[in-house]
Design a protein around this motif. Sequence first.
Motif, PDB file in Angstrom:
ATOM      1  N   PRO A 269       9.470  -0.399   9.314  1.00 31.34           N
ATOM      2  CA  PRO A 269       8.315   0.050  10.002  1.00 31.34           C
ATOM      3  C   PRO A 269       7.932   1.561   9.173  1.00 31.34           C
ATOM      4  N   LEU A 270       7.228   1.752   9.214  1.00 33.81           N
ATOM      5  CA  LEU A 270       7.015   2.800   8.314  1.00 33.81           C
ATOM      6  C   LEU A 270       7.737   3.968   8.912  1.00 33.81           C
ATOM      7  N   PRO A 271       8.181   5.161   8.288  1.00 37.19           N
ATOM      8  CA  PRO A 271       9.342   6.788   8.870  1.00 37.19           C
ATOM      9  C   PRO A 271       8.083   7.341   9.498  1.00 37.19           C
ATOM     10  N   LYS A 272       7.743   7.194  10.709  1.00 38.90           N
ATOM     11  CA  LYS A 272       7.082   8.432  11.125  1.00 38.90           C
ATOM     12  C   LYS A 272       6.948   9.334  11.267  1.00 38.90           C
ATOM     13  N   LEU A 273       8.250  10.359  11.510  1.00 37.94           N
ATOM     14  CA  LEU A 273       8.269  11.470  11.351  1.00 37.94           C
ATOM     15  C   LEU A 273       7.249  11.921   9.584  1.00 37.94           C
ATOM     16  N   MET A 274       7.974  11.410   9.044  1.00 35.72           N
ATOM     17  CA  MET A 274       7.750  11.526   7.408  1.00 35.72           C
ATOM     18  C   MET A 274       6.244  11.251   6.524  1.00 35.72           C
ATOM     19  N   LEU A 275       5.108  10.830   7.864  1.00 35.90           N
ATOM     20  CA  LEU A 275       3.875  10.261   7.916  1.00 35.90           C
ATOM     21  C   LEU A 275       3.772  11.502   8.864  1.00 35.90           C
ATOM     22  N   GLU A 276       3.843  12.137   9.965  1.00 35.96           N
ATOM     23  CA  GLU A 276       3.841  12.748  10.471  1.00 35.96           C
ATOM     24  C   GLU A 276       3.590  14.612   9.895  1.00 35.96           C
ATOM     25  N   LYS A 277       4.498  14.912   8.779  1.00 36.97           N
ATOM     26  CA  LYS A 277       5.169  15.964   8.465  1.00 36.97           C
ATOM     27  C   LYS A 277       3.625  15.860   7.436  1.00 36.97           C
ATOM     28  N   MET A 278       3.453  15.166   6.504  1.00 35.94           N
ATOM     29  CA  MET A 278       3.098  15.025   5.475  1.00 35.94           C
ATOM     30  C   MET A 278       0.698  15.398   6.278  1.00 35.94           C
ATOM     31  N   TYR A 279       1.226  13.964   7.337  1.00 34.64           N
ATOM     32  CA  TYR A 279      -0.382  13.986   8.004  1.00 34.64           C
ATOM     33  C   TYR A 279      -0.356  16.176   8.756  1.00 34.64           C
ATOM     34  N   ASN A 280       0.524  16.765   8.729  1.00 37.12           N
ATOM     35  CA  ASN A 280       0.204  17.987   9.401  1.00 37.12           C
ATOM     36  C   ASN A 280       0.643  18.750   8.565  1.00 37.12           C
ATOM     37  N   GLU A 281       0.912  18.480   7.337  1.00 37.09           N
ATOM     38  CA  GLU A 281       1.195  19.903   5.648  1.00 37.09           C
ATOM     39  C   GLU A 281      -0.195  19.404   4.539  1.00 37.09           C
ATOM     40  N   CYS A 282      -0.707  18.100   4.545  1.00 38.78           N
ATOM     41  CA  CYS A 282      -1.568  18.070   3.706  1.00 38.78           C
ATOM     42  C   CYS A 282      -3.138  18.116   4.232  1.00 38.78           C
ATOM     43  N   GLU A 283      -3.620  19.111   3.034  1.00 37.26           N
ATOM     44  CA  GLU A 283      -5.686  18.876   3.888  1.00 37.26           C
ATOM     45  C   GLU A 283      -5.779  17.601   3.339  1.00 37.26           C
ATOM     46  N   LYS A 284      -5.349  16.405   2.957  1.00 36.39           N
ATOM     47  CA  LYS A 284      -6.429  14.794   2.306  1.00 36.39           C
ATOM     48  C   LYS A 284      -4.839  14.158   2.108  1.00 36.39           C
ATOM     49  N   ILE A 285      -5.338  13.025   2.684  1.00 35.50           N
ATOM     50  CA  ILE A 285      -3.875  12.035   2.048  1.00 35.50           C
ATOM     51  C   ILE A 285      -4.298  11.105   1.133  1.00 35.50           C
ATOM     52  N   LEU A 286      -3.603  10.324   0.447  1.00 28.89           N
ATOM     53  CA  LEU A 286      -4.038   9.914  -1.114  1.00 28.89           C
ATOM     54  C   LEU A 286      -3.227   8.338  -0.762  1.00 28.89           C
ATOM     55  N   VAL A 287      -3.189   7.443  -0.502  1.00 24.86           N
ATOM     56  CA  VAL A 287      -2.298   6.141  -0.265  1.00 24.86           C
ATOM     57  C   VAL A 287      -2.469   4.888  -1.097  1.00 24.86           C
ATOM     58  N   LEU A 288      -1.649   5.066  -2.001  1.00 29.44           N
ATOM     59  CA  LEU A 288      -1.244   4.124  -3.284  1.00 29.44           C
ATOM     60  C   LEU A 288      -0.662   2.916  -2.595  1.00 29.44           C
ATOM     61  N   GLU A 289      -1.387   1.901  -2.476  1.00 24.10           N
ATOM     62  CA  GLU A 289      -0.237   0.172  -2.318  1.00 24.10           C
ATOM     63  C   GLU A 289      -0.608  -0.717  -3.227  1.00 24.10           C
ATOM     64  N   ASP A 290      -0.030  -1.407  -3.315  1.00 22.07           N
ATOM     65  CA  ASP A 290      -0.595  -2.504  -4.075  1.00 22.07           C
ATOM     66  C   ASP A 290      -0.923  -4.194  -3.003  1.00 22.07           C
ATOM     67  N   GLY A 291      -1.885  -3.902  -2.788  1.00 20.15           N
ATOM     68  CA  GLY A 291      -2.241  -4.912  -2.022  1.00 20.15           C
ATOM     69  C   GLY A 291      -3.286  -5.388  -0.640  1.00 20.15           C
ATOM     70  N   TYR A 292      -3.174  -5.385   0.374  1.00 21.47           N
ATOM     71  CA  TYR A 292      -4.135  -4.625   1.706  1.00 21.47           C
ATOM     72  C   TYR A 292      -4.193  -3.265   2.103  1.00 21.47           C
ATOM     73  N   PRO A 293      -4.636  -2.588   2.301  1.00 19.10           N
ATOM     74  CA  PRO A 293      -4.549  -1.319   2.884  1.00 19.10           C
ATOM     75  C   PRO A 293      -3.500  -1.360   3.920  1.00 19.10           C
ATOM     76  N   VAL A 294      -2.640  -1.762   4.089  1.00 16.93           N
ATOM     77  CA  VAL A 294      -1.699  -1.885   5.489  1.00 16.93           C
ATOM     78  C   VAL A 294      -1.405  -0.599   5.557  1.00 16.93           C
ATOM     79  N   ILE A 295      -1.122   0.647   4.856  1.00 17.26           N
ATOM     80  CA  ILE A 295      -0.557   2.157   6.189  1.00 17.26           C
ATOM     81  C   ILE A 295      -1.337   2.458   5.772  1.00 17.26           C
ATOM     82  N   GLU A 296      -2.799   2.853   4.441  1.00 11.20           N
ATOM     83  CA  GLU A 296      -4.031   3.378   5.067  1.00 11.20           C
ATOM     84  C   GLU A 296      -4.515   3.345   6.733  1.00 11.20           C
TER      85      GLU A 296
END
Length: 535
Positions: A269-296
Amino acid sequence: MAQKLLLLGDEAIAQAAIDAGLSGIYAYPGTPSTEITEYVQKSKEAKEKGIRSNWSANEKTAMESALGMSYAGKRAMVCMKHVGLNVAADPFVNSAITGANGGIIVVAADDPSMHSSQNEQDSRALGKFALIPVLEPSNQQEAYDMVHYGFEISEKYHTPVLLRITTRLAHSRAAVERKPSIPQNEMNLPKNLRQFVLLPAIARRQYKDLLAHQQDFVKESETKGFNKYYEGIDKSLGVIASGIAYNYLMENYPDRNIPYPVIKVSQYPLPKLMLEKMYNECEKILVLEDGYPVIEELIRGALDNGKKIMGRLSGEVPRDGELNPIIAAKALGIFKDIIKNVPSIVAQRPPSLCAGCPHIESVKFINAVLNPQYTKGRVFSDIGCYTLSALPPYETINSCVDMGASITMAIGAADAGIVPAVAVIGDSTFTHSGMTGLLDAVNNNSPITVVILDNSTTAMTGGQDSSAFGHLENICKGVGVKEEHIRVLDPVKSREEENAKIFQEELNYNGISVIITRRECIQTLSKKAKQKRGN
Ligand SMILES: Cc1ncc(C[n+]2csc(CCOP(=O)(O)OP(=O)(O)O)c2C)c(N)n1
Ligand code: SF4
C-alpha cells in the motif's frame, strides 16, 4: 566480490528467485513474462538445485500449484502476463485469505500500449483488490532485490506478494549484482491445520487477520521497503513517480539534480506519511505511473479537494498507452523536441503468419467452404498465431476475446441461430481453457464445429511445450464428443480439397464435432533441426 550479470528484467527476477531459495516456479507463457520461467528452465544452477520449472496448463493451475508448494513451507513463484492474473484471480484473491506458509511471489507482467495483448489492465489494481503487498521495481537491480525482500515479507506476514512489472522493464537489460545464495526451505507444514481450509467461519477469522496486517504493510512501505522521499528546493511542484516511471523521470535529469521533491513509489500500500508530506508542502503534484491512474485516483479522492493533482486523469499525461521519458518531460514542461526521424528500416509492418505455417492450410479450407455458401456463418477464434487470419489475405475469423472464448462464444452464437457456428482454437489454448467449453457444448448438444489447430506447441509466445501434446483425441472423447465426429486432418496444400470435404461433412452434422488439424509449427521444427545439427 559480488558477481554482476547483464540481465533482462525478467531474467533478474528469475536469477533472484534461484538465489533466494526458490523450490518451484509455476507459469503459463504470456508476453512479457515468459522469459522468467524460461530462464529457470535453462539454468544449470536451478537444475542442480532441483528447482521445479515445467509449464502449467494455465495461470489458475499455476497459482494453485504454487500455493501447494507454499503450504509445504517452501518458496514458490508464479509468473504470468497481466490477463493471466484474471484467469488466476480466484486462487490469487483467496490466497490472501489462506495466507502463505513458505514465501510466495506472484509476478504479473503488464503490457501498457498492448504490444502483444488484448488490453492494458494494471495489475496493481488487482493487488489492492486482494489486499496484499505489491512491489513495482523501477529497474532491473531493484527487480532482483525485490524478489529477496518479497520472499522475506511473504514469510514474515504469511502473505502472498505481488511483483508487478511492465514490458520495458521485462525486456530491457542492465547490470545486476547478485546476493549470496540462500538454501531452500526444509519442508515445514502449517502449524494451524485449518489455515488453508476456507470454510466461512475460518475465512471470516483469517480475513480479519488480513485486515489487521494492512497497517504492517503500510509500515513496511513507509519505512523498510523501496519507497523513497527525495527532498527538493522548488516546492511549486512535487512529483510522484512509480516503478519504471521513476526511471523515465530521472532520464530527464541526467545529473540527478531535480529541483522538485520526488516520491519514488515502488511498494504498495502507498506510503501515506510520504504522500501527506508532499501534499502539505507542494503547490501542485504530478503523478507519473505506467498503466492506470492508480495513485492519482487515490490521492485525488472522489471529491478532489482543491490541490492540483496532475496526471492521466487531468490530461497532462495521456490517459492510455505506456509512458516514456518524452511524455514525462512534456508533463514537467521541460520538453525539447529531440525526436529524430525514424529510419525506414524500423517502420511498422503488419504481422503475418510465417510462410509455410500449417495454420495457413487450415484457414484456406475453412474459407473455401464458408465463403461461397455461408455468408451468415461465423468463425469464433481464440488467441494464438491463427488470430492473424483475421487480417488479409485470409479474413477468416470474426472474434478473439480471451483464451478459451472461441468454443463458448460459438455455443452462444449457435443458440442465437447463427449457422454454421465454427470455433477455431490452438492446441495450447484448448488445454488452457477450451476443454471446459467443449464439455458445455457436449452437454448442450450444440451444433458447432470446433477446429483445433494442433501445431504441437505454444507458438505465439515463442514455442513453449504444449500441455495438449499427445492428449487431444482422448480429451475430446473423454468429455463426450462422439468418436466418429472427431476427425484428424493433415493441413497440407495437396489435401486442401479432401480437408474441405471433411469440414463440409461436419458442418452438415447437427451436433458437436471436432476437427483436429495436425502439423508442427515450422519454427519449432527448424529450431529442433538446428539443435540436432548442433548449431
Ligand atoms: C490468459 C492469457 N494467458 C496467456 C496469453 C498469451 N498467449 C497468447 S496466445 C497463447 C497460446 C497460443 O498457443 P496455441 O493456442 O497453441 O496457438 P499457436 O500460437 O501455437 O498457434 C498465449 C500463451 C494470453 N493472451 N492470455
Ligand atoms: S510461429 Fe509457427 S504457428 Fe506461428 S505463424 Fe509461424 S509457423 Fe505458424
